[in-house]
Design a protein around this motif. Structure first.
Motif, PDB file in Angstrom:
ATOM      1  N   GLY A 112     101.420  18.380  28.541  1.00  0.00           N
ATOM      2  CA  GLY A 112     101.073  19.434  27.598  1.00  0.00           C
ATOM      3  C   GLY A 112     100.091  20.442  28.161  1.00  0.00           C
ATOM      4  O   GLY A 112      99.288  20.139  29.047  1.00  0.00           O
ATOM      5  N   VAL A 113     100.132  21.658  27.634  1.00  0.00           N
ATOM      6  CA  VAL A 113      99.221  22.716  28.055  1.00  0.00           C
ATOM      7  C   VAL A 113      97.847  22.493  27.435  1.00  0.00           C
ATOM      8  O   VAL A 113      97.728  22.331  26.213  1.00  0.00           O
ATOM      9  CB  VAL A 113      99.761  24.100  27.641  1.00  0.00           C
ATOM     10  N   PHE A 114      96.820  22.495  28.269  1.00  0.00           N
ATOM     11  CA  PHE A 114      95.439  22.389  27.794  1.00  0.00           C
ATOM     12  C   PHE A 114      94.747  23.747  27.788  1.00  0.00           C
ATOM     13  O   PHE A 114      94.071  24.110  26.831  1.00  0.00           O
ATOM     14  CB  PHE A 114      94.652  21.418  28.689  1.00  0.00           C
ATOM     15  N   ASP A 115      94.912  24.502  28.854  1.00  0.00           N
ATOM     16  CA  ASP A 115      94.236  25.789  29.013  1.00  0.00           C
ATOM     17  C   ASP A 115      95.288  26.866  29.244  1.00  0.00           C
ATOM     18  O   ASP A 115      95.822  26.999  30.344  1.00  0.00           O
ATOM     19  CB  ASP A 115      93.258  25.722  30.188  1.00  0.00           C
ATOM     20  N   THR A 116      95.591  27.640  28.215  1.00  0.00           N
ATOM     21  CA  THR A 116      96.641  28.650  28.330  1.00  0.00           C
ATOM     22  C   THR A 116      96.277  29.727  29.345  1.00  0.00           C
ATOM     23  O   THR A 116      97.157  30.272  30.023  1.00  0.00           O
ATOM     24  CB  THR A 116      96.924  29.297  26.966  1.00  0.00           C
ATOM     25  N   PHE A 117      94.996  30.039  29.481  1.00  0.00           N
ATOM     26  CA  PHE A 117      94.582  31.058  30.452  1.00  0.00           C
ATOM     27  C   PHE A 117      94.836  30.571  31.873  1.00  0.00           C
ATOM     28  O   PHE A 117      95.399  31.285  32.697  1.00  0.00           O
ATOM     29  CB  PHE A 117      93.103  31.394  30.259  1.00  0.00           C
ATOM     30  N   GLY A 118      94.449  29.332  32.165  1.00  0.00           N
ATOM     31  CA  GLY A 118      94.713  28.769  33.478  1.00  0.00           C
ATOM     32  C   GLY A 118      96.196  28.649  33.769  1.00  0.00           C
ATOM     33  O   GLY A 118      96.628  28.802  34.926  1.00  0.00           O
ATOM     34  N   MET A 119      96.988  28.378  32.729  1.00  0.00           N
ATOM     35  CA  MET A 119      98.437  28.286  32.902  1.00  0.00           C
ATOM     36  C   MET A 119      99.016  29.578  33.451  1.00  0.00           C
ATOM     37  O   MET A 119      99.978  29.579  34.225  1.00  0.00           O
ATOM     38  CB  MET A 119      99.101  27.958  31.567  1.00  0.00           C
ATOM     39  N   GLY A 120      98.437  30.698  33.060  1.00  0.00           N
ATOM     40  CA  GLY A 120      98.943  31.981  33.500  1.00  0.00           C
ATOM     41  C   GLY A 120      98.861  32.185  35.000  1.00  0.00           C
ATOM     42  O   GLY A 120      99.565  33.041  35.553  1.00  0.00           O
ATOM     43  N   TYR A 121      98.003  31.411  35.660  1.00  0.00           N
ATOM     44  CA  TYR A 121      97.840  31.524  37.100  1.00  0.00           C
ATOM     45  C   TYR A 121      98.448  30.353  37.869  1.00  0.00           C
ATOM     46  O   TYR A 121      98.614  30.435  39.085  1.00  0.00           O
ATOM     47  CB  TYR A 121      96.348  31.612  37.463  1.00  0.00           C
ATOM     48  N   SER A 122      98.772  29.263  37.187  1.00  0.00           N
ATOM     49  CA  SER A 122      99.151  28.042  37.904  1.00  0.00           C
ATOM     50  C   SER A 122     100.603  27.625  37.729  1.00  0.00           C
ATOM     51  O   SER A 122     101.144  26.908  38.575  1.00  0.00           O
ATOM     52  CB  SER A 122      98.250  26.882  37.476  1.00  0.00           C
ATOM     53  N   THR A 123     101.265  28.026  36.649  1.00  0.00           N
ATOM     54  CA  THR A 123     102.636  27.585  36.420  1.00  0.00           C
ATOM     55  C   THR A 123     103.617  28.282  37.365  1.00  0.00           C
ATOM     56  O   THR A 123     103.389  29.426  37.784  1.00  0.00           O
ATOM     57  CB  THR A 123     103.058  27.849  34.962  1.00  0.00           C
ATOM     58  N   GLU A 124     104.705  27.576  37.710  1.00  0.00           N
ATOM     59  CA  GLU A 124     105.751  28.207  38.503  1.00  0.00           C
ATOM     60  C   GLU A 124     106.646  29.084  37.622  1.00  0.00           C
ATOM     61  O   GLU A 124     107.453  29.856  38.133  1.00  0.00           O
ATOM     62  CB  GLU A 124     106.601  27.146  39.224  1.00  0.00           C
ATOM     63  N   GLU A 125     106.488  28.986  36.325  1.00  0.00           N
ATOM     64  CA  GLU A 125     107.339  29.715  35.380  1.00  0.00           C
ATOM     65  C   GLU A 125     106.568  30.922  34.841  1.00  0.00           C
ATOM     66  O   GLU A 125     106.317  31.050  33.643  1.00  0.00           O
ATOM     67  CB  GLU A 125     107.756  28.776  34.243  1.00  0.00           C
ATOM     68  N   LEU A 126     106.178  31.831  35.730  1.00  0.00           N
ATOM     69  CA  LEU A 126     105.292  32.940  35.370  1.00  0.00           C
ATOM     70  C   LEU A 126     105.874  33.839  34.291  1.00  0.00           C
ATOM     71  O   LEU A 126     105.158  34.319  33.411  1.00  0.00           O
ATOM     72  CB  LEU A 126     104.969  33.770  36.621  1.00  0.00           C
ATOM     73  N   TRP A 127     107.189  34.063  34.348  1.00  0.00           N
ATOM     74  CA  TRP A 127     107.795  34.922  33.332  1.00  0.00           C
ATOM     75  C   TRP A 127     107.557  34.375  31.932  1.00  0.00           C
ATOM     76  O   TRP A 127     107.439  35.140  30.966  1.00  0.00           O
ATOM     77  CB  TRP A 127     109.305  35.064  33.581  1.00  0.00           C
ATOM     78  N   PHE A 128     107.481  33.045  31.850  1.00  0.00           N
ATOM     79  CA  PHE A 128     107.335  32.391  30.552  1.00  0.00           C
ATOM     80  C   PHE A 128     105.980  32.696  29.941  1.00  0.00           C
ATOM     81  O   PHE A 128     105.878  33.116  28.783  1.00  0.00           O
ATOM     82  CB  PHE A 128     107.531  30.885  30.730  1.00  0.00           C
ATOM     83  N   THR A 129     104.908  32.500  30.715  1.00  0.00           N
ATOM     84  CA  THR A 129     103.572  32.762  30.173  1.00  0.00           C
ATOM     85  C   THR A 129     103.391  34.243  29.859  1.00  0.00           C
ATOM     86  O   THR A 129     102.760  34.597  28.857  1.00  0.00           O
ATOM     87  CB  THR A 129     102.482  32.296  31.153  1.00  0.00           C
ATOM     88  N   GLU A 130     103.964  35.100  30.692  1.00  0.00           N
ATOM     89  CA  GLU A 130     103.788  36.530  30.453  1.00  0.00           C
ATOM     90  C   GLU A 130     104.543  36.988  29.201  1.00  0.00           C
ATOM     91  O   GLU A 130     104.100  37.898  28.492  1.00  0.00           O
ATOM     92  CB  GLU A 130     104.227  37.311  31.689  1.00  0.00           C
ATOM     93  N   TRP A 131     105.667  36.343  28.917  1.00  0.00           N
ATOM     94  CA  TRP A 131     106.388  36.648  27.670  1.00  0.00           C
ATOM     95  C   TRP A 131     105.649  36.062  26.472  1.00  0.00           C
ATOM     96  O   TRP A 131     105.464  36.731  25.451  1.00  0.00           O
ATOM     97  CB  TRP A 131     107.805  36.088  27.740  1.00  0.00           C
ATOM     98  N   GLU A 132     105.212  34.826  26.590  1.00  0.00           N
ATOM     99  CA  GLU A 132     104.607  34.140  25.449  1.00  0.00           C
ATOM    100  C   GLU A 132     103.221  34.674  25.091  1.00  0.00           C
ATOM    101  O   GLU A 132     102.818  34.628  23.926  1.00  0.00           O
ATOM    102  CB  GLU A 132     104.511  32.644  25.732  1.00  0.00           C
ATOM    103  N   TYR A 133     102.466  35.183  26.087  1.00  0.00           N
ATOM    104  CA  TYR A 133     101.088  35.605  25.814  1.00  0.00           C
ATOM    105  C   TYR A 133     100.903  37.113  25.900  1.00  0.00           C
ATOM    106  O   TYR A 133      99.792  37.600  25.846  1.00  0.00           O
ATOM    107  CB  TYR A 133     100.120  34.907  26.774  1.00  0.00           C
ATOM    108  N   GLY A 134     102.000  37.854  26.048  1.00  0.00           N
ATOM    109  CA  GLY A 134     101.918  39.303  25.951  1.00  0.00           C
ATOM    110  C   GLY A 134     101.440  40.018  27.190  1.00  0.00           C
ATOM    111  O   GLY A 134     100.736  41.030  27.088  1.00  0.00           O
ATOM    112  N   GLY A 135     101.800  39.508  28.368  1.00  0.00           N
ATOM    113  CA  GLY A 135     101.424  40.167  29.608  1.00  0.00           C
ATOM    114  C   GLY A 135     100.772  39.208  30.583  1.00  0.00           C
ATOM    115  O   GLY A 135     100.817  37.990  30.403  1.00  0.00           O
TER     116      GLY A 135
END
Length: 218
Positions: free
Chosen positions: A103-126
């Protein structure tokens, strides 16, 4: 939507077979109710689905008299694991125990660490630098001070979608808060449980956690 499927991880029938009632809420972001309903979770991870879960859980208890709302555990993986962390900080009186898999603990850190970058950028608005507020609005890491529910944390060490640091951070937060918690790491699993022996261990651990907190007193 929940279909007639099977996996090595989430199978509602296994919980029913172990003697538990199972309630699954088809919340915002699901397919089956039109594209608008599916898209409605974007930039709303913490509000619309949580409202659905609360209302759905209340409706299920009202409809099915055999449910014991005071003796329940919430479980989730991936986004569901995010929701478990979000529940821990924003619905802390809802359940006797929690189970969080990858599970995701830190959404901000996820934006820099996940291999699925398009996903975080879509879900969090950039990107995190262009829209940091979008990443912090529903960030479970910002509500750890409210955590108090015992949690089992499971992590696949080859998970590059929600990397191991997210699971370790969840466990560290629980331990530092003095909350009963247990960490299980599968070094040879990714975002899923794909190996039969690991599936057996996974179910043993999960049911052990449920039994610890939900089994009737003897």
């Amino acid at each position: 939507s929940f279909g007639d499927g099977w996996s090595y991880r989430w199978n509602p029938e296994t919980y029913a077979g172990a003697g538990y009632a199972v309630v699954m809420i088809d919340f915002h972001g699901s397919t089956g109710y039109g594209q608008g309903f599916t898209d409605a979770i974007s930039q709303h991870w913490g509000d619309r689905p949580l409202e659905d879960l609360k209302k759905g859980w209340a409706a299920a208890q009202q409809k099915y008299g055999f449910l014991d709302g005071q003796n329940a555990c919430a479980l989730g993986a991936s986004y569901g694991g995010y929701m478990i962390n979000w529940i821990a900080g924003n619905w802390s009186d809802g359940f006797k125990c929690l189970v969080n898999h990858d599970g995701v603990f830190d959404t901000f850190g996820m934006g820099y660490s996940t291999e699925e970058l398009w996903f975080t950028e879509w879900e969090y608005g950039g990107t995190p630098w262009a829209n940091p507020e979008g990443y912090q609005k529903f960030n479970p890491a910002n509500h750890v001070e409210n955590w108090k529910t015992p949690m089992l944390v499971v992590q696949g060490d080859r998970d590059f979608r929600i990397p191991t640091a997210q699971g370790l951070s969840t466990f560290t937060a629980l331990q530092r808060r003095g909350i009963d918690s247990r960490l299980i790491v599968f070094p040879n699993e990714n975002h899923w449980v794909l190996k039969p022996a690991n599936s057996l261990q996974w179910h043993d651990e999960v049911f052990g956690w449920l039994n610890k907190y939900l089994a009737p007193a003897r």
